[in-house]
Design a protein around this motif. Sequence first.
Motif, PDB file in Angstrom:
ATOM      1  N   LEU A  59       0.828  -1.213   0.000  1.00 29.77           N
ATOM      2  CA  LEU A  59       0.000   0.000   0.000  1.00 29.77           C
ATOM      3  C   LEU A  59       0.860   1.259   0.000  1.00 29.77           C
ATOM      4  CD1 LEU A  59      -3.026  -0.689   2.400  1.00 29.77           C
ATOM      5  CD2 LEU A  59      -3.113  -0.110  -0.028  1.00 29.77           C
ATOM      6  N   LEU A  60       2.003   1.183   0.654  1.00 30.98           N
ATOM      7  CA  LEU A  60       2.930   2.315   0.664  1.00 30.98           C
ATOM      8  C   LEU A  60       3.764   2.372  -0.605  1.00 30.98           C
ATOM      9  CD1 LEU A  60       4.519   4.631   2.061  1.00 30.98           C
ATOM     10  CD2 LEU A  60       5.951   2.852   3.104  1.00 30.98           C
ATOM     11  N   GLY A  61       4.328   1.235  -1.002  1.00 31.45           N
ATOM     12  CA  GLY A  61       5.312   1.236  -2.074  1.00 31.45           C
ATOM     13  C   GLY A  61       4.738   1.429  -3.461  1.00 31.45           C
ATOM     14  N   VAL A  62       3.616   0.762  -3.751  1.00 29.46           N
ATOM     15  CA  VAL A  62       3.065   0.842  -5.109  1.00 29.46           C
ATOM     16  C   VAL A  62       2.657   2.266  -5.475  1.00 29.46           C
ATOM     17  CG1 VAL A  62       1.169   0.095  -6.594  1.00 29.46           C
ATOM     18  CG2 VAL A  62       2.410  -1.589  -5.217  1.00 29.46           C
ATOM     19  N   PRO A  63       1.865   2.974  -4.633  1.00 27.71           N
ATOM     20  CA  PRO A  63       1.536   4.360  -4.993  1.00 27.71           C
ATOM     21  C   PRO A  63       2.759   5.260  -5.059  1.00 27.71           C
ATOM     22  CG  PRO A  63       0.068   3.563  -3.274  1.00 27.71           C
ATOM     23  CD  PRO A  63       1.170   2.562  -3.401  1.00 27.71           C
ATOM     24  N   LEU A  64       3.750   5.003  -4.194  1.00 27.76           N
ATOM     25  CA  LEU A  64       4.940   5.852  -4.187  1.00 27.76           C
ATOM     26  C   LEU A  64       5.724   5.688  -5.483  1.00 27.76           C
ATOM     27  CD1 LEU A  64       6.255   7.830  -2.192  1.00 27.76           C
ATOM     28  CD2 LEU A  64       7.723   5.954  -1.433  1.00 27.76           C
ATOM     29  N   VAL A  65       5.910   4.446  -5.908  1.00 27.64           N
ATOM     30  CA  VAL A  65       6.628   4.207  -7.166  1.00 27.64           C
ATOM     31  C   VAL A  65       5.841   4.766  -8.348  1.00 27.64           C
ATOM     32  CG1 VAL A  65       7.416   2.411  -8.764  1.00 27.64           C
ATOM     33  CG2 VAL A  65       7.871   2.191  -6.315  1.00 27.64           C
ATOM     34  N   ALA A  66       4.533   4.513  -8.369  1.00 25.56           N
ATOM     35  CA  ALA A  66       3.706   5.015  -9.472  1.00 25.56           C
ATOM     36  C   ALA A  66       3.709   6.536  -9.521  1.00 25.56           C
ATOM     37  CB  ALA A  66       2.276   4.491  -9.321  1.00 25.56           C
ATOM     38  N   ALA A  67       3.696   7.179  -8.347  1.00 28.17           N
ATOM     39  CA  ALA A  67       3.646   8.638  -8.302  1.00 28.17           C
ATOM     40  C   ALA A  67       4.869   9.268  -8.941  1.00 28.17           C
ATOM     41  CB  ALA A  67       3.504   9.106  -6.854  1.00 28.17           C
ATOM     42  N   PHE A  68       6.047   8.684  -8.710  1.00 22.64           N
ATOM     43  CA  PHE A  68       7.281   9.311  -9.195  1.00 22.64           C
ATOM     44  C   PHE A  68       7.749   8.793 -10.545  1.00 22.64           C
ATOM     45  CE2 PHE A  68       7.489  10.395  -4.709  1.00 22.64           C
ATOM     46  CZ  PHE A  68       7.982  11.685  -4.747  1.00 22.64           C
ATOM     47  N   THR A  69       7.145   7.728 -11.056  1.00 24.00           N
ATOM     48  CA  THR A  69       7.611   7.169 -12.333  1.00 24.00           C
ATOM     49  C   THR A  69       6.523   7.159 -13.410  1.00 24.00           C
ATOM     50  OG1 THR A  69       7.082   4.904 -11.609  1.00 24.00           O
ATOM     51  CG2 THR A  69       9.319   5.719 -11.184  1.00 24.00           C
ATOM     52  N   LEU A  70       5.345   6.632 -13.094  1.00 28.83           N
ATOM     53  CA  LEU A  70       4.291   6.480 -14.103  1.00 28.83           C
ATOM     54  C   LEU A  70       3.379   7.699 -14.202  1.00 28.83           C
ATOM     55  CD1 LEU A  70       3.186   2.785 -13.387  1.00 28.83           C
ATOM     56  CD2 LEU A  70       5.090   3.626 -14.794  1.00 28.83           C
ATOM     57  N   ARG A  71       3.176   8.396 -13.121  1.00 31.56           N
ATOM     58  CA  ARG A  71       2.189   9.474 -13.101  1.00 31.56           C
ATOM     59  C   ARG A  71       2.646  10.769 -13.779  1.00 31.56           C
ATOM     60  NH1 ARG A  71      -2.163  11.969 -10.880  1.00 31.56           N
ATOM     61  NH2 ARG A  71      -1.772  14.081 -10.120  1.00 31.56           N
ATOM     62  N   ALA A 197      -2.179   5.414   4.324  1.00 31.98           N
ATOM     63  CA  ALA A 197      -2.675   4.222   5.021  1.00 31.98           C
ATOM     64  C   ALA A 197      -1.588   3.166   5.121  1.00 31.98           C
ATOM     65  CB  ALA A 197      -3.893   3.671   4.291  1.00 31.98           C
ATOM     66  N   GLY A 198      -0.849   2.971   4.041  1.00 27.25           N
ATOM     67  CA  GLY A 198       0.228   1.989   4.068  1.00 27.25           C
ATOM     68  C   GLY A 198       1.341   2.377   5.014  1.00 27.25           C
ATOM     69  N   ALA A 199       1.689   3.675   5.059  1.00 28.19           N
ATOM     70  CA  ALA A 199       2.754   4.127   5.945  1.00 28.19           C
ATOM     71  C   ALA A 199       2.370   3.935   7.412  1.00 28.19           C
ATOM     72  CB  ALA A 199       3.088   5.596   5.665  1.00 28.19           C
ATOM     73  N   VAL A 200       1.131   4.319   7.760  1.00 33.48           N
ATOM     74  CA  VAL A 200       0.678   4.166   9.144  1.00 33.48           C
ATOM     75  C   VAL A 200       0.620   2.693   9.529  1.00 33.48           C
ATOM     76  CG1 VAL A 200      -1.270   4.530  10.697  1.00 33.48           C
ATOM     77  CG2 VAL A 200      -0.578   6.357   9.115  1.00 33.48           C
ATOM     78  N   GLY A 201       0.029   1.874   8.649  1.00 37.22           N
ATOM     79  CA  GLY A 201      -0.065   0.448   8.949  1.00 37.22           C
ATOM     80  C   GLY A 201       1.289  -0.212   9.073  1.00 37.22           C
ATOM     81  N   LEU A 202       2.239   0.175   8.222  1.00 35.23           N
ATOM     82  CA  LEU A 202       3.563  -0.418   8.281  1.00 35.23           C
ATOM     83  C   LEU A 202       4.286  -0.067   9.577  1.00 35.23           C
ATOM     84  CD1 LEU A 202       5.507  -2.171   6.618  1.00 35.23           C
ATOM     85  CD2 LEU A 202       6.418  -0.067   5.618  1.00 35.23           C
ATOM     86  N   VAL A 203       4.137   1.194  10.017  1.00 35.93           N
ATOM     87  CA  VAL A 203       4.753   1.598  11.287  1.00 35.93           C
ATOM     88  C   VAL A 203       4.175   0.786  12.434  1.00 35.93           C
ATOM     89  CG1 VAL A 203       4.930   3.492  12.935  1.00 35.93           C
ATOM     90  CG2 VAL A 203       5.360   3.915  10.516  1.00 35.93           C
ATOM     91  N   VAL A 204       2.852   0.573  12.427  1.00 30.82           N
ATOM     92  CA  VAL A 204       2.210  -0.196  13.499  1.00 30.82           C
ATOM     93  C   VAL A 204       2.696  -1.639  13.495  1.00 30.82           C
ATOM     94  CG1 VAL A 204       0.007  -1.100  14.343  1.00 30.82           C
ATOM     95  CG2 VAL A 204       0.188   1.289  13.584  1.00 30.82           C
ATOM     96  N   MET A 205       2.763  -2.239  12.311  1.00 27.51           N
ATOM     97  CA  MET A 205       3.162  -3.649  12.222  1.00 27.51           C
ATOM     98  C   MET A 205       4.624  -3.823  12.640  1.00 27.51           C
ATOM     99  SD  MET A 205       0.457  -5.186  11.484  1.00 27.51           S
ATOM    100  CE  MET A 205       1.222  -6.787  11.358  1.00 27.51           C
ATOM    101  N   LEU A 206       5.486  -2.904  12.274  1.00 25.72           N
ATOM    102  CA  LEU A 206       6.903  -3.028  12.632  1.00 25.72           C
ATOM    103  C   LEU A 206       7.117  -2.809  14.129  1.00 25.72           C
ATOM    104  CD1 LEU A 206       8.617  -1.222   9.615  1.00 25.72           C
ATOM    105  CD2 LEU A 206       8.448  -3.674  10.051  1.00 25.72           C
ATOM    106  N   ALA A 207       6.193  -2.077  14.749  1.00 20.27           N
ATOM    107  CA  ALA A 207       6.310  -1.814  16.187  1.00 20.27           C
ATOM    108  C   ALA A 207       5.819  -3.004  17.028  1.00 20.27           C
ATOM    109  CB  ALA A 207       5.535  -0.569  16.551  1.00 20.27           C
ATOM    110  N   LEU A 208       5.072  -3.909  16.426  1.00 13.71           N
ATOM    111  CA  LEU A 208       4.527  -5.050  17.195  1.00 13.71           C
ATOM    112  C   LEU A 208       5.591  -6.115  17.440  1.00 13.71           C
ATOM    113  CD1 LEU A 208       1.037  -5.439  15.485  1.00 13.71           C
ATOM    114  CD2 LEU A 208       1.572  -4.355  17.675  1.00 13.71           C
TER     115      LEU A 208
END
Length: 208
Positions: A59-71, A197-208
Motif C-alpha cells: 500500500l505504501l510502495g506501489v503508490p509511491l513508485v507510481a507517483a514518481f515514475t508512471l504518473r 494508510a500503508g505508511a501508518v499500517g507499516l509503522v504499526v506492524m513493525l512496532a509489534l
Amino acid sequence: MTRQDRTTPPPQQYAERSYRSPAALVGGVLLLLLGGWLGADALLHGTPHARLTTVFALLLGVPLVAAFTLRPLVRAGDERLTVRNPFRTITLPWGAVEELRASFSTEVFTTAGKFQLWAIPVSLRQRKKANRQALRGAGADTPRFGPDAGAGPAPRALADQALDELREIKERVAGRADAQGEPVVRWSYGILAPLVAGAVGLVVMLAL
C-alpha cells in the motif's frame, strides 16, 4: 456580403502534445514487477504477521513508485498546459504562464508561483553532449561541404527541445480569449490516501 461571410473564422486548432520520461516509465514498471513478485511470495508463504506487513508495504510502495515514475505527465493544448506531478495536478491557462525555464530541473513560472515539470527531467549529460557537438559544428570558419553541409540546427538536449516546443505554443496561443484564467492546483488523493494508510499500517506492524 452575407452575415456568414462576415463571421470571424475560428482559431486554428493544433494537436495536443504530451511529454513523459521514457526512462522513468521503464524504471517504474520494473520496480512494480519486482515489488509484485516479492509481495506475492510473502503473501503465499509468509506468516500472518508477515502477510499483513506485506499488505501495508505494498500500500505504501506501489503508490509511491507510481507517483514518481508512471504518473508525471505534461500535456500542452491550445488553451492550457496541464502538469501532472507526483502528488498534484496543475492546470495552467496559457495566459497565466509567464516563463518556462530549464536549469537543473524544468520549471514553469506563472502568476500563482513556480511549478516543476517532473515529466521533463533535465539530463546534464545530454546537455553537455549537445553543447560539445554544437561547438564542434561551429569550430570551423570555412564553409562546410559534403554530407555534413546543411545538416540542420545544432543538437539540443531533450528537455531543452521540449521547452522550445512549449514556448512556441505559448507564444502562439497565450493571447487568445479561451487561453485566459487562473491556475488550478488539485491534490491527487488517489495516490495520497493509500500511501498514508500503508505508511501508518507499516509503522504499526513493525512496532509489534
